[in-house]
Write an enzyme that holds these catalytic residues in place. Structure first.
Site: not given
Length: 310
Positions: A121, A160
């Protein structure tokens, strides 16, 4: 690849990205009875120049200052840190790069890097989703700049979307990024739509497969076979890097995706088969998410056994 110093990155009580995750991973590998067949690699600290192939120097300095100042979060309340987090992040990258060197000099065939903090991320100049340095992106650049690898595939199976990894390479045709993840309308970080395929010179070198809440094995089988396999066969990478998140498991509360343990094993075996076909088995798996301490031992043990047997 495992180093006890990763435990020094302290996220505080009740945070899902806890050092207990690494203890669970190690326990699972031990329970498989395969430790004596593995090359255990300890980490050295990454050289700053490799971090700077991906991250803005101003961001790196800001990260260091925030950690050393005793703050307990960085850029977002979810990004919990301690005074040791900066050093742990350097060791996470360093351990993976040490692993790359061993693989590229034929001392090991492939590897699983059980590191923390995770990385996919992290943007060039922003921490997100428990991630501070984008471990896998730095690894891809290291392979290219030190080892002359021209084509790297990154396969992201964390539930994710790896927004940071995609953004870093979205204009780059030398890195193919594939992610299978929960639909961004229902999951953090809200990126990774199917129409996001890369931009400018990197157009066509990003592929996202979206999974709706409640879906599981059947959809994963279909998307891996229909999206990932043809894309990798067309790209023909020289090395495959895997952002390995176990949080799509049906017993992991960080998502509403219902993947079984057997499907995780099938996915990794499929990736290893692609690695054998295209890059002499040169596959490095890097830990991202996976927060069920009950399931992590089983999942990690199976994962490493597949790497060992390939």
């Amino acid at each position: 690849m495992h180093d006890n110093r990763y435990i020094l990155h302290d996220t505080g009580p009740h945070h899902p990205e806890t050092s207990d995750r690494l203890l669970a991973v190690y326990e699972g590998i031990k329970e498989e009875g395969i430790l004596e067949h593995l090359t255990m690699i300890s980490a050295s600290r990454a050289d700053l120049k490799w971090i700077e192939t991906v991250h803005d120097p101003v961001y790196i300095r800001r990260f260091e200052e925030i950690c050393l100042s005793g703050h307990n979060t960085f850029d977002d309340p979810d990004n919990c840190i301690s005074m040791d987090t900066y050093e742990s992040a350097f060791l996470a990258v360093g351990g993976i790069l040490d692993t790359v060197d061993l693989m590229m000099t034929d001392k090991i065939d492939n590897a699983f890097c059980a590191v923390r903090p995770p990385g996919h991320h992290a943007e060039k100049d922003k921490a997100m989703g428990f991630c501070y340095f984008n471990n896998i992106a730095i690894t891809a650049r290291y392979l290219q700049e030190k080892w002359g690898i021209e084509k790297v595939a990154i396969i992201d199976i964390d539930v994710h979307h790896g927004n940071g990894t995609q953004h870093i390479f979205e204009q780059d045709a030398s890195v193919f990024y594939y992610s299978i993840h929960e639909h961004p309308s229902f999951a953090y970080p809200g990126t990774g739509r199917d129409f996001e395929v890369g931009t400018l010179g990197g157009h066509g070198f990003t592929k996202n497969s979206l999974v709706l809440p409640g879906q599981g094995d059947d959809v994963y089988y279909m998307l891996i076979q229909g999206d990932l396999m043809p894309a990798i066969n067309k790209f023909e990478p020289e090395v495959i890097l895997v952002s390995t998140g176990f949080d799509a498991h049906r017993d992991d509360e960080m998502s509403d995706i219902k993947v079984s343990t057997q499907c995780f094993s099938w996915m990794m075996q499929t990736i290893m088969d692609l690695g054998e076909r295209h890059c002499d088995g040169r596959v490095i798996s890097i830990l991202e998410g996976g927060y069920s301490l009950q399931r992590l031992p089983e999942l990690a043990g199976n994962h490493v056994k597949i790497l060992l047997d390939s």
